[in-house]
Design a protein around this motif. Sequence first.
Motif, PDB file in Angstrom:
ATOM      1  N   ILE A 150       0.838  -1.207   0.000  1.00 10.86           N
ATOM      2  CA  ILE A 150       0.000   0.000   0.000  1.00 10.86           C
ATOM      3  C   ILE A 150       0.869   1.252   0.000  1.00 10.86           C
ATOM      4  O   ILE A 150       0.456   2.311  -0.468  1.00 10.86           O
ATOM      5  N   GLY A 151       2.095   1.109   0.515  1.00  8.69           N
ATOM      6  CA  GLY A 151       3.011   2.251   0.534  1.00  8.69           C
ATOM      7  C   GLY A 151       3.524   2.598   1.923  1.00  8.69           C
ATOM      8  O   GLY A 151       4.190   3.605   2.113  1.00  8.69           O
ATOM      9  N   PHE A 152       3.200   1.750   2.913  1.00  7.15           N
ATOM     10  CA  PHE A 152       3.689   2.002   4.262  1.00  7.15           C
ATOM     11  C   PHE A 152       5.157   1.583   4.375  1.00  7.15           C
ATOM     12  O   PHE A 152       5.582   0.615   3.741  1.00  7.15           O
ATOM     13  N   LEU A 209       1.613  -0.790  12.763  1.00  7.59           N
ATOM     14  CA  LEU A 209       0.172  -0.833  12.499  1.00  7.59           C
ATOM     15  C   LEU A 209      -0.367  -2.250  12.351  1.00  7.59           C
ATOM     16  O   LEU A 209      -1.514  -2.524  12.698  1.00  7.59           O
ATOM     17  N   MET A 252      -7.786  -5.657  11.890  1.00  2.30           N
ATOM     18  CA  MET A 252      -8.638  -4.516  11.554  1.00  2.30           C
ATOM     19  C   MET A 252      -9.947  -4.981  10.940  1.00  2.30           C
ATOM     20  O   MET A 252     -10.014  -6.044  10.332  1.00  2.30           O
ATOM     21  N   LYS A 276      -3.664   7.508   6.517  1.00  2.75           N
ATOM     22  CA  LYS A 276      -2.291   7.700   6.987  1.00  2.75           C
ATOM     23  C   LYS A 276      -1.341   8.148   5.884  1.00  2.75           C
ATOM     24  O   LYS A 276      -0.341   8.802   6.169  1.00  2.75           O
ATOM     25  N   LEU A 277      -1.632   7.770   4.648  1.00  2.52           N
ATOM     26  CA  LEU A 277      -0.661   8.067   3.586  1.00  2.52           C
ATOM     27  C   LEU A 277      -1.122   9.178   2.644  1.00  2.52           C
ATOM     28  O   LEU A 277      -0.310   9.881   2.069  1.00  2.52           O
ATOM     29  N   ARG A 289      -9.532  -2.387  -0.993  1.00  4.80           N
ATOM     30  CA  ARG A 289      -8.432  -1.784  -0.245  1.00  4.80           C
ATOM     31  C   ARG A 289      -7.377  -1.216  -1.200  1.00  4.80           C
ATOM     32  O   ARG A 289      -6.874  -0.104  -0.998  1.00  4.80           O
ATOM     33  N   ILE A 328      -7.183   2.715   6.163  1.00  2.08           N
ATOM     34  CA  ILE A 328      -5.904   3.037   6.828  1.00  2.08           C
ATOM     35  C   ILE A 328      -4.909   3.694   5.865  1.00  2.08           C
ATOM     36  O   ILE A 328      -4.237   4.665   6.226  1.00  2.08           O
ATOM     37  N   GLY A 329      -4.840   3.185   4.629  1.00  2.00           N
ATOM     38  CA  GLY A 329      -3.920   3.779   3.651  1.00  2.00           C
ATOM     39  C   GLY A 329      -4.283   5.219   3.318  1.00  2.00           C
ATOM     40  O   GLY A 329      -3.461   6.127   3.465  1.00  2.00           O
ATOM     41  N   ASN A 380      -9.383  -1.765   7.164  1.00  6.32           N
ATOM     42  CA  ASN A 380      -8.487  -2.274   6.131  1.00  6.32           C
ATOM     43  C   ASN A 380      -8.426  -1.325   4.945  1.00  6.32           C
ATOM     44  O   ASN A 380      -7.367  -1.101   4.367  1.00  6.32           O
TER      45      ASN A 380
END
Lengths: 215, 240
Positions: free
Chosen positions: A124-126, A134, B92, B104-105, B149, B100-101, B97
């Motif tokens: 996802i890019g984390f 997380l 989650m 946070k991103l 997601r 979150i991306g 699910n």
Amino acid sequence: MIDSSWIGYLPTLLAGASLTIVVTIISMLFGTVIGVIVALMKLSSSRVARAIASIYGTLIRGLPLLVQILLVYFAIPAITGLRVSGVAAGTVAMTLFTGAFMAEIIRSGIQSIDKGQYEACRSIGFSHWATMRLVICPQAFRVILPSIANQFSITLKDTSLLSVIGVVELTMAGQTIYALNFDTIRVLALVGIMYLIIYLVAEQFSGWVERRLAR
Amino acid sequence: MIEAKGICKAFGALQVLKGIDLKIETGEVTCLIGASGSGKSTFLRCLNGLDPADSGELSVEGMPMLGKGVDIDRIRQRIGMVFQHFNLFNNMTVLQNITIGPIKLRGKSPDEARAEAIALLKLVGLADRTEAMPRMLSGGQKQRVAIARALAMAPEVMLFDEPTSALDPEMVREVLDVIRDVATRGMTMVIVTHEMGFAREIADRVAFMHQGKVHEVGTPEQIFSNPREERTREFLSKVL
């Protein structure tokens, strides 16, 4: 003259029990911090970090705890010139001891989480660290909770060894009583019951946390 | 557009990819087919750096993906991935699910992310399962959430790694329907699949891989009806 009734023993023993609880909880807390750091070192790609973590683990697992306690107690003043109390030295020794085993528990917990969880979060890019925080650590924590409770019971009981450096924890508190009145069996029975009560409370607590997380 | 040139990848002594050249145009659906062990999944995982290529050139929308100074995390935000084993975050809910991306991103507010997530869940037919935990879902439902997601990051490219291979047969259809739906919206997609019928129907281009190389690329019509290469014919005769 001391009061040789069950009730008469309680103030001394309860004082010992509270010190035992305090040392155990501090050792578990700081031991967990050390455990997380050392576990991440063990899993890191840096050879130096892995080597340091491995030497630490070997020393703690390879030396008798009693020797570790004496070493810390005599080595800190010798090296630093500081006078340290038995309680302080004992807590440091118990923390180092607990940390090594927590590191092993945490490492195995992290490795038990399916690699796909890590990859999905990275995809996802984390970053690596965000993924650990997380997704991986929350799941690993659930897995290792029973092992943490087990380590608590080990640390709790092993604090009794601190009596050799004069720390008046629960076991030593008992000794101070029966050394004077020779009521050994009754005092030790009380001491034993107190250890059991502390353990049972901790067990209930970990069971409660486990059930909460299962929801 | 994804451009791969001379991509090589080895795991220890095993050379899995032996110089892959492939161009994937924007808006195109490319299906990678080939026998197990031909390197399809590894190549797909090279495309978002989960298995970084050892050598070669790789660029996504003109941005190089290999070499020093590449912010792979940033590039991955623009490349969605759907896995064979779903890999929903087990700690989650379905909604978390998906959100979150973006939260946070991509700096979305929780409300905004939630609204978008629900719209995506409607698209995959699961709008009523926002609060479910992954363990409560069937395989097909998990995979549909996983697609939502990936889409929630508004990627420019979607990678699918055998998205139906771990599903019970009766659930394959629902997942393929969702993928087809996403494809018709003009998403650039690379799909590793063993579903030849699906590849033929959905793909703009099909690439046949064998022993770490792309042996043949063409339209589905050409690859399935009129394969040029002996290897392609051999493979298709076994699976069709």
